[in-house]
Design a protein around this motif. Sequence first.
Motif, mmCIF file in Angstrom:
data_model
loop_
_atom_site.group_PDB
_atom_site.id
_atom_site.type_symbol
_atom_site.label_atom_id
_atom_site.label_comp_id
_atom_site.label_asym_id
_atom_site.label_seq_id
_atom_site.Cartn_x
_atom_site.Cartn_y
_atom_site.Cartn_z
ATOM 1 N N THR A 11 9.986 48.766 63.845
ATOM 2 C CA THR A 11 8.664 49.598 62.995
ATOM 3 C C THR A 11 9.793 51.205 63.676
ATOM 4 O OG1 THR A 11 6.741 48.531 63.920
ATOM 5 C CG2 THR A 11 6.814 51.296 63.431
ATOM 6 N N ILE A 12 9.484 51.878 62.229
ATOM 7 C CA ILE A 12 10.413 52.471 61.446
ATOM 8 C C ILE A 12 9.474 54.220 61.587
ATOM 9 C CG2 ILE A 12 11.787 54.626 60.811
ATOM 10 C CD1 ILE A 12 14.168 51.628 60.428
ATOM 11 N N GLN A 13 9.255 54.828 61.763
ATOM 12 C CA GLN A 13 8.125 56.078 61.349
ATOM 13 C C GLN A 13 9.006 57.085 61.177
ATOM 14 O OE1 GLN A 13 4.600 56.423 61.873
ATOM 15 N NE2 GLN A 13 4.885 57.888 60.397
ATOM 16 N N VAL A 14 8.995 57.063 59.459
ATOM 17 C CA VAL A 14 9.560 58.106 58.503
ATOM 18 C C VAL A 14 9.366 59.183 58.095
ATOM 19 C CG1 VAL A 14 11.175 58.213 56.425
ATOM 20 C CG2 VAL A 14 11.067 56.144 57.285
ATOM 21 N N LYS A 15 10.333 59.786 58.486
ATOM 22 C CA LYS A 15 9.658 62.152 59.129
ATOM 23 C C LYS A 15 9.301 62.239 57.885
ATOM 24 C CE LYS A 15 8.570 61.324 63.741
ATOM 25 N NZ LYS A 15 9.399 62.089 64.565
ATOM 26 N N PRO A 16 8.654 63.375 57.121
ATOM 27 C CA PRO A 16 8.834 63.974 56.344
ATOM 28 C C PRO A 16 10.545 64.946 56.560
ATOM 29 C CG PRO A 16 7.128 64.023 56.628
ATOM 30 C CD PRO A 16 7.333 63.429 58.099
ATOM 31 N N GLY A 17 11.180 64.810 55.373
ATOM 32 C CA GLY A 17 11.753 65.801 55.468
ATOM 33 C C GLY A 17 14.085 65.530 55.625
ATOM 34 N N TRP A 18 14.148 64.004 56.279
ATOM 35 C CA TRP A 18 14.640 63.293 56.785
ATOM 36 C C TRP A 18 16.163 63.210 55.573
ATOM 37 C CZ3 TRP A 18 13.645 58.072 59.506
ATOM 38 C CH2 TRP A 18 13.439 58.346 61.574
ATOM 39 N N LEU A 19 16.942 63.672 56.183
ATOM 40 C CA LEU A 19 18.083 63.489 55.019
ATOM 41 C C LEU A 19 18.762 62.350 54.659
ATOM 42 C CD1 LEU A 19 19.811 67.212 56.321
ATOM 43 C CD2 LEU A 19 18.808 66.661 54.301
ATOM 44 N N SER A 20 19.819 62.207 53.621
ATOM 45 C CA SER A 20 20.149 60.635 53.787
ATOM 46 C C SER A 20 21.507 60.859 55.042
ATOM 47 C CB SER A 20 20.905 60.533 52.489
ATOM 48 O OG SER A 20 21.630 59.398 51.857
ATOM 49 N N GLY A 21 21.710 60.099 55.216
ATOM 50 C CA GLY A 21 22.317 59.775 56.655
ATOM 51 C C GLY A 21 21.771 60.133 58.471
ATOM 52 N N THR A 22 20.647 60.292 58.101
ATOM 53 C CA THR A 22 19.562 60.817 59.292
ATOM 54 C C THR A 22 19.910 58.522 59.914
ATOM 55 O OG1 THR A 22 17.971 62.068 58.182
ATOM 56 C CG2 THR A 22 17.557 60.186 60.989
ATOM 57 N N LYS A 23 20.317 58.785 61.220
ATOM 58 C CA LYS A 23 20.601 57.557 62.123
ATOM 59 C C LYS A 23 19.387 57.358 63.085
ATOM 60 C CE LYS A 23 25.237 57.403 62.061
ATOM 61 N NZ LYS A 23 26.293 57.185 62.917
ATOM 62 N N ILE A 24 18.727 56.385 63.326
ATOM 63 C CA ILE A 24 17.444 55.976 63.711
ATOM 64 C C ILE A 24 17.772 54.725 64.592
ATOM 65 C CG2 ILE A 24 15.150 54.383 64.514
ATOM 66 C CD1 ILE A 24 16.297 55.799 60.323
ATOM 67 N N THR A 25 17.542 55.365 66.245
ATOM 68 C CA THR A 25 19.021 54.028 66.652
ATOM 69 C C THR A 25 18.035 52.731 67.849
ATOM 70 O OG1 THR A 25 20.622 55.128 67.183
ATOM 71 C CG2 THR A 25 20.581 53.566 69.206
ATOM 72 N N PHE A 26 17.851 51.914 67.937
ATOM 73 C CA PHE A 26 16.287 50.733 68.853
ATOM 74 C C PHE A 26 17.976 50.067 69.566
ATOM 75 C CE2 PHE A 26 14.500 50.918 64.579
ATOM 76 C CZ PHE A 26 12.898 50.454 65.098
ATOM 77 N N PRO A 27 17.690 50.928 70.790
ATOM 78 C CA PRO A 27 18.799 50.300 71.712
ATOM 79 C C PRO A 27 18.406 48.917 72.033
ATOM 80 C CG PRO A 27 17.527 52.444 72.297
ATOM 81 C CD PRO A 27 16.836 51.550 71.300
ATOM 82 N N ASN A 28 19.818 48.148 72.683
ATOM 83 C CA ASN A 28 19.666 47.153 73.241
ATOM 84 C C ASN A 28 18.698 45.452 72.390
ATOM 85 O OD1 ASN A 28 21.400 48.739 74.959
ATOM 86 N ND2 ASN A 28 19.449 48.750 76.034
ATOM 87 N N GLU A 29 19.181 46.182 70.597
ATOM 88 C CA GLU A 29 18.163 45.650 70.485
ATOM 89 C C GLU A 29 19.315 43.955 69.661
ATOM 90 O OE1 GLU A 29 14.841 44.786 70.564
ATOM 91 O OE2 GLU A 29 13.911 45.770 70.656
ATOM 92 N N GLY A 30 20.296 43.814 69.940
ATOM 93 C CA GLY A 30 21.418 43.093 69.187
ATOM 94 C C GLY A 30 20.790 41.600 70.107
ATOM 95 N N ASP A 31 21.624 40.764 69.886
ATOM 96 C CA ASP A 31 22.007 39.608 70.463
ATOM 97 C C ASP A 31 21.967 39.296 71.540
ATOM 98 O OD1 ASP A 31 21.154 38.034 67.883
ATOM 99 O OD2 ASP A 31 23.787 37.793 67.466
ATOM 100 N N GLN A 32 21.760 38.777 72.959
ATOM 101 C CA GLN A 32 20.970 38.934 74.032
ATOM 102 C C GLN A 32 22.372 37.538 74.650
ATOM 103 O OE1 GLN A 32 17.285 38.168 75.555
ATOM 104 N NE2 GLN A 32 16.846 39.867 75.072
ATOM 105 N N GLY A 33 23.135 37.466 75.446
ATOM 106 C CA GLY A 33 24.472 36.845 76.309
ATOM 107 C C GLY A 33 24.043 36.569 77.655
ATOM 108 N N PRO A 34 24.195 36.063 78.339
ATOM 109 C CA PRO A 34 24.057 35.682 79.752
ATOM 110 C C PRO A 34 25.836 36.653 80.722
ATOM 111 C CG PRO A 34 25.775 34.156 79.034
ATOM 112 C CD PRO A 34 25.010 34.523 77.836
ATOM 113 N N ASN A 35 26.600 37.359 79.530
ATOM 114 C CA ASN A 35 27.341 38.206 80.540
ATOM 115 C C ASN A 35 27.260 39.652 79.524
ATOM 116 O OD1 ASN A 35 28.172 36.670 82.407
ATOM 117 N ND2 ASN A 35 29.045 35.254 80.923
ATOM 118 N N ASN A 36 26.835 39.775 78.614
ATOM 119 C CA ASN A 36 26.639 40.766 77.958
ATOM 120 C C ASN A 36 25.342 42.038 77.962
ATOM 121 O OD1 ASN A 36 24.884 38.930 75.971
ATOM 122 N ND2 ASN A 36 25.431 40.477 74.587
#
Length: 315
Positions: free
Chosen positions: A180-205
Amino acid sequence: MGQDYYSILGIIRNAKDADIKKAYRRLALKYHPDRSTDPCADEKFLQIAEAYDILSDLRKKATYDKFGEEGLKGGIPPEFGDTGAWTTGYTFHGNANKIFRDFFGGDNPFADFFDTKGEINLGFGGLRGCGVKKQDPPIERELHLSLEDLYHGCLKKIKITRRVMNEDGHTSSIKDKILTIQVKPGWLSGTKITFPNEGDQGPNNIPSDIIFIVKEKPHPWFCRDKNDLIFSASIPLAKALTGYTVEIETLDDRFLSIPINDIVHPKYTKVVAGEGMPLSKDPVQKGNLVIQFDIRFPDKLTPAKKKLINQALNG
């Protein structure tokens, strides 16, 4: 009486998976033949590897807990098996180095773990080197938003599909997740929204971060310049010289009627304060509306009209 794999790792019988891993890590580093001076290091290193191979696997561990080493290695008799048939027994492959490499990662786990003097590297947070999981590179995705979305703000739900580790810590499966992304009024193109550690999981990463980058969709009549909105008005030459009223529908569904009393020349612009985009740090404040003009000149003029224009402009 079979081996007590819990005693080999120095843990209690109801130890959790994290405790099993912690015990193996400590003992494997202590008795690794390349580093240990213990004359029985080879034998202990092999025993530790076998104990970890069994206790870190839920199925093997459950069989061992119920039937002991004899049942684990000899197989389970028909009256206890799920299928009514004698199940095959477990045989340790005997490759303690493989267990070590799989646990720590890499072909030479000690390459980073020990420094050039053979001493253990210590850093903030404990041991470092191949025993520490490395994070995968971030995954970047574009988030396309309309100018209305960026003017008002909105809620965006994005479904991602990723690989997650199962409870056994060894197998994985593919699952969907809604971000879920809460878009804030006035965000500029190029604004980055980061979700930490939401990629593929593995035993050694460590899973990668997922980063969404705002991309602004084209708008039918507005262009954006940071916090300002640019509007292009097409007017005939006569109106450019004599006066004109520009009608503009705003992003919040209002209609502005802006009188132009100046003479409109090709470089002329009209600035309307406070009718631009909200400022992301203070959405109550807004940029400006900048009106540019596209003057429509006539394709041709009759001699009579040329004479009248001449008289009017030179009079």
